[in-house]
Scaffold this active site. Structure first.
Site, short mmCIF file in Angstrom:
data_model
loop_
_atom_site.label_atom_id
_atom_site.label_comp_id
_atom_site.label_asym_id
_atom_site.label_seq_id
_atom_site.Cartn_x
_atom_site.Cartn_y
_atom_site.Cartn_z
N LYS A 111 -1.31 -12.20 2.62
CA LYS A 111 -2.11 -12.57 1.44
C LYS A 111 -1.73 -13.95 0.94
CE LYS A 111 -4.49 -8.76 -0.34
NZ LYS A 111 -4.00 -7.43 -0.64
N LYS A 194 -7.33 -4.57 11.16
CA LYS A 194 -7.28 -3.20 10.67
C LYS A 194 -8.58 -2.84 9.93
CE LYS A 194 -5.10 -2.35 6.84
NZ LYS A 194 -4.23 -2.07 5.70
N LYS A 197 -10.39 -1.09 3.43
CA LYS A 197 -11.34 -1.02 2.31
C LYS A 197 -11.33 -2.30 1.49
CE LYS A 197 -7.78 1.60 0.02
NZ LYS A 197 -7.24 2.92 0.00
P1 TYM Z 1 -3.55 2.42 1.29
O1 TYM Z 1 -4.30 2.91 0.11
O2 TYM Z 1 -3.84 1.04 1.80
O3 TYM Z 1 -3.75 3.41 2.49
C1 TYM Z 1 -3.52 4.80 2.35
C2 TYM Z 1 -3.00 5.37 3.65
O4 TYM Z 1 -3.95 5.15 4.69
C3 TYM Z 1 -3.31 4.47 5.78
N1 TYM Z 1 -4.28 3.54 6.37
C4 TYM Z 1 -4.63 3.54 7.66
N2 TYM Z 1 -4.23 4.31 8.68
C5 TYM Z 1 -4.78 4.05 9.90
N3 TYM Z 1 -5.70 3.08 10.11
C6 TYM Z 1 -6.13 2.28 9.11
N4 TYM Z 1 -7.04 1.33 9.33
C7 TYM Z 1 -5.58 2.50 7.81
N5 TYM Z 1 -5.78 1.91 6.59
C8 TYM Z 1 -4.96 2.56 5.72
C9 TYM Z 1 -2.14 3.73 5.13
O5 TYM Z 1 -1.14 3.41 6.08
C10 TYM Z 1 -1.67 4.73 4.10
O6 TYM Z 1 -0.85 5.72 4.67
N6 TYM Z 1 0.86 1.13 -0.63
C11 TYM Z 1 0.09 2.26 -0.13
C12 TYM Z 1 -0.07 3.39 -1.14
C13 TYM Z 1 1.23 3.86 -1.67
C14 TYM Z 1 2.15 4.73 -1.03
C15 TYM Z 1 3.24 4.89 -1.95
C16 TYM Z 1 2.15 5.40 0.20
C17 TYM Z 1 1.74 3.52 -2.89
N7 TYM Z 1 2.98 4.14 -3.06
C18 TYM Z 1 4.33 5.69 -1.64
C19 TYM Z 1 3.26 6.20 0.50
C20 TYM Z 1 4.33 6.35 -0.41
C21 TYM Z 1 -1.29 1.76 0.23
O7 TYM Z 1 -1.73 0.77 -0.24
O8 TYM Z 1 -1.98 2.59 1.06
#
Ligand code: TYM
Length: 329
Positions: A111, A194, A197
């Protein structure tokens, strides 16, 4: 039962990547672990959000978790801001984290390279500390996430060990749990990126769980593939078709090897048509369950009882750390 925790940020709609990389795995874990799942709405505001949309997306994630099959009797489901301890512990962890560590985080680096360091807000920089707080408050052993979050969980481990060394054993050291299949679902229009969203410029590359099923079908039919017409898995040389094979395998539980056999004499069009129908039917099913969840009006109650349980654990943990630091007696 060992404890497990994970979360999703309510920025935009839940994607098929979120489902395959994370939610689908939560379903099998809910019987084997004490599962804590939350909605990371503070993480969402590291990028500016329209307040009505943020509220809607937060509720949608809760409804989609339930529609996908999370059972509120088994899982503790809550919203991050319902537990004030997350932000409190996050500040404490800022004081145990080095700038160099945060500078090395890939998501931050990407970013800041794109936007320039001076236009990145501090919340985005310290994002991994809030994530570490989310995790460490609850002493989970495992953190099931997609590949892109692995580095953040690894940093959480380093911070937890550092705090334990200085204050005595306060945290369980968590382990990331990355699925073998589907840990990184790629964009349908650019399989080098990737599926995300937050990539607003690329709606065609991303399937949302609440997409019109016919639109989703078209997105699969127009997914980028390579010029050679054979269907087999080779992530490096055939990233487009490999990504589609991974999606197909995850949604049907048919192994990639078996799919390669099944389609050994087929062309891309036939393969894509089958997958497009699978995705369409999957979305129709999820969306009808999502509608039932919304109609049943259970979400508020589920989130409230989840928050009550989470708050009890989080407040004890924060108090323990405050005492060790001389911030509480
Ligand atoms: P986030 O909201 O970006 O994504 C949520 C979960 O989906 C997985 N993911 C994917 N897996 C496979 N292919 C993709 N294209 C893909 N895009 C997203 C992410 O790896 C994630 O598991 N920071 C985290 C949210 C969070 C969190 C936490 C997770 C905040 N605190 C504590 C675990 C523990 C996030 O932005 O995920």
């Amino acid at each position: 039962m060992e404890r497990m925790l994970s979360g999703i940020k309510p920025t935009g709609q839940v994607t098929l990547g979120n489902y395959i990389g994370a939610i689908k795995n939560f379903l099998k874990y809910q019987d084997e672990y004490e599962l804590f799942i939350f909605i990371a709405n503070l993480h969402a505001i590291t990028v500016f959000q329209d307040k009505l949309e943020l509220k809607k997306n937060t509720k949608d994630i809760a409804a989609l978790y339930l529609a996908c099959g999370l059972d509120p009797k088994k899982v503790t489901l809550f919203i991050q801001t319902d537990i004030l301890e997350h932000a409190n512990l996050s500040f404490v962890l800022n004081c145990f984290t080095y700038m160099g560590e945060l500078n090395r985080m890939t998501q931050y680096k990407d970013k800041s390279q794109k936007l320039g360091e001076s236009s990145i807000n501090v919340g985005l920089f310290t994002y991994p500390d809030l994530m570490a707080a989310d995790i460490l408050l609850y002493d989970p052993k495992y953190i099931p996430v997609g590949d892109d979050q692995k580095q953040h969980v690894e940093l959480t481990r380093d911070i937890a060990s550092r705090v334990n060394n200085r204050l005595g054993n306060v945290f369980v050291i968590p382990e990331p749990l990355i699925p073998e299949n589907g840990a990184r679902i790629m964009s349908l229009s650019d399989p080098s990126k990737k599926m995300s969203k937050s990539d607003e410029s690329n709606d065609k590359g991303c399937i949302y769980l609440l997409d019109d099923p016919d639109v989703a079908k078209k997105k699969i039919m127009s997914a980028v593939t390579d010029s050679d017409a054979k269907i087999f898995f080779d992530r490096e040389n055939k990233p487009g078709i490999s990504n589609l094979l991974e999606i197909y395998s995850s949604l049907t539980d048919i192994s990639i090897k078996d799919l390669e056999k099944k389609y050994s004499n087929s062309n891309y069009g036939e393969f894509k048509k089958d997958l497009a129908n699978i995705v369409k039917n999957f979305l129709i099913d999820i969306q009808s369950k999502y509608k039932n969840v919304l109609d049943s009006k259970i979400i508020e109650d589920v989130l409230e009882s989840g928050a009550q349980k989470a708050r009890l654990i989080a407040s004890k943990k924060l108090n323990k750390i405050y005492k060790k630091l001389g911030l509480a007696s």
